[in-house]
Structure formats: C-alpha cells, structure tokens
Design an enzyme around this catalytic site. Structure first.
Site, PDB file in Angstrom:
ATOM      1  CB  CYS A  83      48.166  27.720  46.688  1.00  0.00           C
ATOM      2  SG  CYS A  83      47.508  29.577  47.047  1.00  0.00           S
ATOM      3  CD  GLU A 119      53.576  41.091  49.191  1.00  0.00           C
ATOM      4  OE1 GLU A 119      53.947  40.004  48.677  1.00  0.00           O
ATOM      5  OE2 GLU A 119      52.708  41.772  48.724  1.00  0.00           O
ATOM      6  N   GLY A 178      56.825  35.179  53.583  1.00  0.00           N
ATOM      7  CA  GLY A 178      58.205  34.770  53.416  1.00  0.00           C
ATOM      8  C   GLY A 178      58.321  33.328  53.548  1.00  0.00           C
ATOM      9  CG  ASP A 207      54.288  31.361  45.812  1.00  0.00           C
ATOM     10  OD1 ASP A 207      53.640  30.431  45.154  1.00  0.00           O
ATOM     11  OD2 ASP A 207      54.056  31.500  47.080  1.00  0.00           O
TER      12      ASP A 207
HETATM   13  N1  SAM Z   1      55.514  33.324  48.407  1.00  0.00           N
HETATM   14  C1  SAM Z   1      54.823  33.743  49.404  1.00  0.00           C
HETATM   15  C2  SAM Z   1      55.177  32.818  50.687  1.00  0.00           C
HETATM   16  O1  SAM Z   1      55.587  31.603  50.143  1.00  0.00           O
HETATM   17  O2  SAM Z   1      55.182  32.830  52.014  1.00  0.00           O
HETATM   18  C3  SAM Z   1      53.246  33.877  49.343  1.00  0.00           C
HETATM   19  C4  SAM Z   1      53.072  34.562  48.349  1.00  0.00           C
HETATM   20  S1  SAM Z   1      51.309  34.672  47.847  1.00  0.00           S
HETATM   21  C5  SAM Z   1      50.684  33.308  47.029  1.00  0.00           C
HETATM   22  C6  SAM Z   1      51.121  35.771  46.552  1.00  0.00           C
HETATM   23  C7  SAM Z   1      51.814  37.248  47.092  1.00  0.00           C
HETATM   24  O3  SAM Z   1      51.372  38.142  45.856  1.00  0.00           O
HETATM   25  C8  SAM Z   1      50.701  37.926  47.951  1.00  0.00           C
HETATM   26  O4  SAM Z   1      52.010  38.315  49.115  1.00  0.00           O
HETATM   27  C9  SAM Z   1      50.198  39.288  47.513  1.00  0.00           C
HETATM   28  O5  SAM Z   1      50.394  40.512  48.137  1.00  0.00           O
HETATM   29  C10 SAM Z   1      51.133  39.510  46.363  1.00  0.00           C
HETATM   30  N2  SAM Z   1      50.420  40.296  45.105  1.00  0.00           N
HETATM   31  C11 SAM Z   1      49.324  40.724  45.166  1.00  0.00           C
HETATM   32  N3  SAM Z   1      49.153  41.186  44.019  1.00  0.00           N
HETATM   33  C12 SAM Z   1      50.271  41.281  43.315  1.00  0.00           C
HETATM   34  C13 SAM Z   1      50.683  41.865  42.075  1.00  0.00           C
HETATM   35  N4  SAM Z   1      49.822  42.534  41.324  1.00  0.00           N
HETATM   36  N5  SAM Z   1      51.953  41.459  41.809  1.00  0.00           N
HETATM   37  C14 SAM Z   1      52.900  40.828  42.489  1.00  0.00           C
HETATM   38  N6  SAM Z   1      52.632  40.334  43.633  1.00  0.00           N
HETATM   39  C15 SAM Z   1      51.446  40.702  43.953  1.00  0.00           C
END
Ligand code: SAM
Length: 451
Positions: free
Chosen positions: A229, A132, A112, A176
């Site tokens: 990242c 999510e 979040g 993201d």
């Molecule tokens: N935006 C969040 C924040 O600022 O706190 C961090 C997001 S993290 C970099 C990427 C997110 O993508 C994770 O929560 C992960 O569970 C989710 N994710 C994993 N596989 C995915 C998929 N196939 N499609 C979309 N999201 C995915």
C-alpha cells in the site's frame, strides 16, 4: 496534507508528471468501505455506491461505529479498503490457472482483510493457510477468520522462512507485504510522521527477503500475488522486476475497465497495477501477479505418513449441517474440517505453528462434549442444535462486553445467543445464573452505559 515529509514530496515530484494533482488527491476526503459476507445477511449499515471491482464491496458515506454494531461482531461484513478489494477481481481472472481445490497461502495476513476475501472466493474449496508472523496480530487474525466462518482455513503464526519446509506446496500465494505505507497517508496522517527515506529503503529490502523465503513453497505454475500500500517504486515496480530476475517467472496481466482509472504500470518486462489518489476511488495500492515457470520441490512424503497415534473421535450427531466434515484431534481439541483439508493437515501442523484449523468444535471433559466458544460462527454449524436466545441491540452489546442484561432463559445448560438472525456466541445457564462464554479477548472494551 500539511505533514507530508519533504523527501516524500520531492520524490513524488520527480516520479509523476501530474505530481501536483497527485498531491492534491491526498487532500481529498477519506474513503470508507466494507465488504459484505456473501453467505450471511444483515448489516445495519447505510451502504453507499458499490465498489466496481468487487461483488459485495460498498463505499460508505461516513465511518460507522463498528464496535457498537453487533452484526459486525457476528462476522456479517468486514471493513476493508476499496483498493484492497481489487484482489477479488484478480482472483476471478486467474481461476483458470489453478486446480479446483487449490492450496492457498496468505503470508502476511493480519488483520484478515485479504484472507476473508480469499476465503469467500474459495467458498470451501481447497485450503487457505492464513499466516501472520507477529504473534499478537496472529490472534486478531484468528478472531477475524473464526468469525468469517469458513471451515477450510488454517491460521498460523510463522516467519516467512518457515514456509521453506513446504516446498512446492501452494498453488496460490498472496504476499501483502509490510511496506512504507504511503498509500495510507490520506486515511491515517500519523503514517506520514513515521515515514523516512531510510525506512522506505529498508521496507524494499525486507520485501525481497520475504519474497525469496516464500518462493520455494509455490508450486510450478502456481501464482504469487504481491501487493503493497505504497507508491514507492523501490517497493513496487522495482521489486516486481527484481523477482523476475531472481526467479523463472512471468507476470500475468488482466484487462481493466477504463472507468476504474486503475493505472497499468509496465516496467522492464513486468506489469503491475497501481491505485493513485487523484485517479482511483481507493487508497494507494500496488499489485502484481507472477506465474512460477520453474519446477518446484516437493514436501517429503515422510511427513505425510506421520501417524500421531489415531484416537477414535466422534462429533455429536447433528452438530453440523454438512456431511463433508471430519473430526481431527489437535492439542486436545476436536476440530472439524473438510476431508480434503484433513488429508494435508498432518503436513501443515508438523511444519507450522497452528493457532486454529477448520472449525474448533470443542473438547471432551469428564466424558461430556463441551462446545468451543468459536463454534456458532462456523457457516456449517447447525443453528438448531442448541436452544437459541434472541437479544435486542442493547442486550447484545452487554453480551459482547462479557456481561448479561437479558432475561434468564428457560432450561439449563448451553444456549446460543443471537441478534436479529445472526449468532453471537454461547451462554450457559446454571441455576438462576447466566455464564457468558464470549471469548475474553474479543470483548468490547468501550463504555456502553450511555448509549
Ligand atoms: N494482508 C493484511 C490484510 O489484508 O488485512 C494486511 C497485511 S499488512 C499490509 C502487512 C503484514 O505483514 C502485517 O500484519 C505485519 O505484521 C506483517 N509483517 C511484519 N513483518 C513481517 C515480516 N518480516 N514478514 C512477513 N510479514 C510481516
């Protein structure tokens, strides 16, 4: 860092002219930072210098024990990596491209960080769908967005492909993306152990799929902000270029303050922004913004007209200090949401798996209004509606652990618990007993007996 994979070092050496300094930068001290809630006060933190690209963002000299700070649980601040806070600067730059009340999607939103930032930036305007795909993480997202308190947020648990059901719906989309996480190696050395060339390649492929799944849901002239990242060009500038070849889109550029040492990455007609460990005070990060030039589809009006059988519902008078909220019944619970969001909620709830929308106010049981445990976190909640019970820090931590060590308040029924001036949740006094209504999933698990 001793555990950097050899293939990673090899690539960095070929990628950067100043690779030696880059790798040395990965040895620097870890950075800690928080973003304060713009509409709440009190944090009990020792703030360091401000994060220059984000109002309310601060570096910290050391990592605080967040779990033992009741004001963290009250949603007064959010621990966020400084580079990620750059999103606030970007949002400030694209405001002119967006309608006053934009529909915003944060596609990969858990836990979040970006969504709380977007919600603060919107400050009640439009609607933010905070999504999510992983169910357990979607509940964490729900907790963090609930505590952040804005009423124009919908938390959903959907695969990116599900958003194809909402063609052209969003004016702004933040992707993201899940990535190879190279930018986190300094902070979390375990991330380096999980890294491999194959996995980084798979991430790049998956990001393309995610971008294509999401693209249809963006309106014409809408903006997509793509971030990772990682330092991996395949996931960053090459994907940026790939999107420009797949879709009729252009990159949006912003002016940078030279003192920030953020690197502008120009690649085959696109421009992104990169945060490198030896240059910028933040962990590794890459971001690019695209404007969609091509026409987009429209959500079918059939869905808009869907009538779920109107039930007359009313919220208790004076529960909120705002006139603009309307009650909406969803799965036997009463939610309060801004009228503009209520107007599109039918479309969203018929297409998506909704975990929460607006303010979960409560439900009617045996003709009585039973408040939701989430209600005290809503920014528009009227804090004089229920009697308040002030707790000291130790009592507050016991409350957050699910027990009760304070006095038994006078008067039966619902009371709202506060620490300093921040609300933490509900208790109900029944006879000479106090029932704790702090949500079970949110409770502190750490031992607090010997504080
Ligand atoms: N935006 C969040 C924040 O600022 O706190 C961090 C997001 S993290 C970099 C990427 C997110 O993508 C994770 O929560 C992960 O569970 C989710 N994710 C994993 N596989 C995915 C998929 N196939 N499609 C979309 N999201 C995915």
């Amino acid at each position: 860092m001793s555990n950097l994979p050899a293939d990673f070092i090899k690539r960095i050496n070929s990628q950067f002219a100043d690779a030696g300094q880059f790798l040395k930068g990965l040895e620097d001290d870890k950075l800690w930072s928080v973003r304060l809630h713009p509409r709440r006060s009190g944090h009990d933190l020792e703030l360091g210098s401000p994060v220059p690209w984000c109002d309310g963002g601060y570096y910290l000299d050391e990592k605080p024990q967040y779990t033992l700070n009741p004001l963290f649980h009250a949603g007064n601040f959010y621990p966020q990596e400084a580079s990620s806070m750059f999103l606030q600067y970007l949002l400030g730059n694209i405001a002119g491209y967006l309608p006053d009340n934009p529909s915003v999607l944060d596609l990969s939103a858990a836990p979040g960080g970006k969504s709380t930032l977007i919600a603060s930036w919107l400050n009640g305007r439009g609607v933010l769908v905070s999504n999510e795909v992983i169910r357990s993480r979607a509940w964490i997202l729900h907790e963090n967005m609930t505590k952040w308190g804005y009423s124009n947020v919908v938390v959903t648990n959907n695969d990116p492909a599900d958003f194809r059901k909402l063609p052209g719906f969003f004016n702004l989309m933040v992707v993201d993306a899940p990535c190879s996480g190279e930018g986190m190696f300094r902070k979390d050395p375990a991330a380096a152990d999980q890294w491999s060339v194959q996995n980084a390649d798979l991430c790049a492929q998956r990001q393309r799929r995610i971008l294509m799944d999401a693209w249809d849901a963006l309106a014409q002239d809408g903006i997509l902000i793509y971030s990772t990242c990682t330092f991996n060009p395949a996931e960053n500038e090459e994907n940026m270029q790939w999107l420009l070849t797949q879709a009729d889109a252009e990159c949006i550029e912003v002016d940078l303050n030279d003192l920030w040492n953020i690197t502008s990455v120009k690649f085959n007609g696109g421009t992104g922004y990169a945060f490198y460990p030896h240059l910028t005070k933040g962990e590794g990060f890459f971001v690019a913004m695209f404007r969609k030039k091509e026409p987009a589809g429209k959500v079918s009006s059939k869905k808009n007209k869907k009538d779920k059988g109107k039930i007359k519902i009313k919220l208790p008078d004076g529960l909120f200090g705002s006139e603009d909220l309307v009650p909406v019944m969803h799965q036997n619970k009463i939610y309060a949401m801004p009228s503009g969001m209520a107007a599109v909620f039918d479309v969203l709830s018929s297409s998506l798996n909704v975990f929460g929308a607006g303010i979960e106010a409560g439900e009617i049981m045996r003709n009585e209004f039973v408040p939701s445990p989430f209600l005290p976190f809503a920014l528009q909640f009227n804090r004089d509606f229920y009697p308040l019970v002030g707790l000291n820090r130790e009592e507050a931590l016991h409350f957050l652990k699910g027990s009760w060590s304070g006095q038994i308040p006078e008067g039966k029924g619902w009371h709202v618990v506060k620490y300093k001036e921040s609300l933490l949740g509900f208790i109900k006094v029944v006879g000479n007993r106090v029932n704790n209504y702090y949500p079970k999933e949110w409770r502190i698990r750490m031992n607090i007996d010997n504080l």
